[in-house]
Design a protein around this motif. Structure first.
Motif, PDB file in Angstrom:
ATOM      1  N   VAL A  41      12.142   0.119   0.156  1.00 41.27           N
ATOM      2  CA  VAL A  41      11.472  -0.612  -0.920  1.00 41.27           C
ATOM      3  C   VAL A  41      10.167  -1.158  -0.363  1.00 41.27           C
ATOM      4  O   VAL A  41      10.158  -1.809   0.686  1.00 41.27           O
ATOM      5  N   ARG A  42       9.077  -0.898  -1.061  1.00 38.77           N
ATOM      6  CA  ARG A  42       7.773  -1.442  -0.673  1.00 38.77           C
ATOM      7  C   ARG A  42       7.309  -2.378  -1.785  1.00 38.77           C
ATOM      8  O   ARG A  42       7.054  -1.943  -2.912  1.00 38.77           O
ATOM      9  N   VAL A  43       7.215  -3.660  -1.480  1.00 41.87           N
ATOM     10  CA  VAL A  43       6.783  -4.642  -2.470  1.00 41.87           C
ATOM     11  C   VAL A  43       5.275  -4.509  -2.663  1.00 41.87           C
ATOM     12  O   VAL A  43       4.509  -4.584  -1.708  1.00 41.87           O
ATOM     13  N   ARG A  71       7.562  -8.895 -10.548  1.00 44.62           N
ATOM     14  CA  ARG A  71       7.790  -8.243  -9.250  1.00 44.62           C
ATOM     15  C   ARG A  71       7.555  -6.753  -9.456  1.00 44.62           C
ATOM     16  O   ARG A  71       8.129  -6.147 -10.368  1.00 44.62           O
ATOM     17  N   VAL A  73       7.422  -3.065  -7.310  1.00 45.11           N
ATOM     18  CA  VAL A  73       7.760  -2.408  -6.056  1.00 45.11           C
ATOM     19  C   VAL A  73       7.656  -0.892  -6.226  1.00 45.11           C
ATOM     20  O   VAL A  73       7.723  -0.371  -7.334  1.00 45.11           O
ATOM     21  N   ASN A 106      11.755  -7.296   0.880  1.00 45.02           N
ATOM     22  CA  ASN A 106      11.835  -5.840   0.757  1.00 45.02           C
ATOM     23  C   ASN A 106      13.231  -5.337   0.385  1.00 45.02           C
ATOM     24  O   ASN A 106      13.469  -4.133   0.399  1.00 45.02           O
TER      25      ASN A 106
END
Length: 177
Positions: A41-43, A71, A73, A106
């Motif tokens: 997961v890349r925020v 949010r 991601v 993440n």
């Protein structure tokens, strides 16, 4: 969640290979991890923001200008983006039923949602989006060379009276339409 015409495109219009992904009732994260071992997961962002027009009613915003917690991601396989995920909720929900979201970092949102038995999920809705939709433009800010149309799905999660709207945009090449 009310299924407005804009978020209830007939599923038969989706590419056959994408239909099982659009209709998956379980954790999309778990399914991605099973198919893509290098999952991460890349925020992109998590901050206060304005809600999109088609999100306000879904999360019961009282005022048009009211800010939400957003949010965004990228769900990745190695360096390949698979899904652009966009979640919004009222700020008060971060102090109540969705408190852990403020501390996810993440970690995947699905790991929290599907591990919490008191959280309920609405039926899924889906549609194609293009450059006129704000989520297509947001995905394009993080992923180069997007096709003109992408498929997306969304659903509401409920923790008591609090609502969280999660929208997932399926990206090429993994989900090329």
């Amino acid at each position: 969640m009310p299924r407005s015409a804009s978020w209830h495109t007939p599923l038969c219009l989706a590419p056959p290979a994408l239909r099982p992904w659009l209709t998956e009732r379980g954790s999309l994260t778990a399914r991605l991890m099973a198919h893509f071992p290098a999952f991460s997961v890349r925020v992109c962002t998590q901050a206060s923001a304005g809600a999109h027009d088609d999100e306000r009613r879904a999360i019961a915003l009282a005022r048009r200008k009211q800010q939400v917690e957003a949010r965004e991601v990228l769900l990745m396989s190695g360096q390949t983006p698979l899904v652009f995920a966009h979640s919004v909720l009222q700020h008060r929900a971060l102090r109540k039923g969705f408190r852990p979201i403020g501390r996810l970092g993440n970690a995947s949102l699905g790991s929290f949602l599907f591990a919490t038995p008191t959280i309920r999920r609405s039926p899924l809705a889906w549609r194609q989006i293009d450059a006129r939709h704000p989520l297509w433009r947001k995905a394009a800010a993080h992923v180069a060379d997007l096709p003109a149309r992408l498929w997306a799905r969304r659903s509401l999660f409920f923790a008591g009276h609090d609502r969280l709207l999660v929208t997932e945009v399926f990206l090429p090449p993994a989900f090329a339409a």
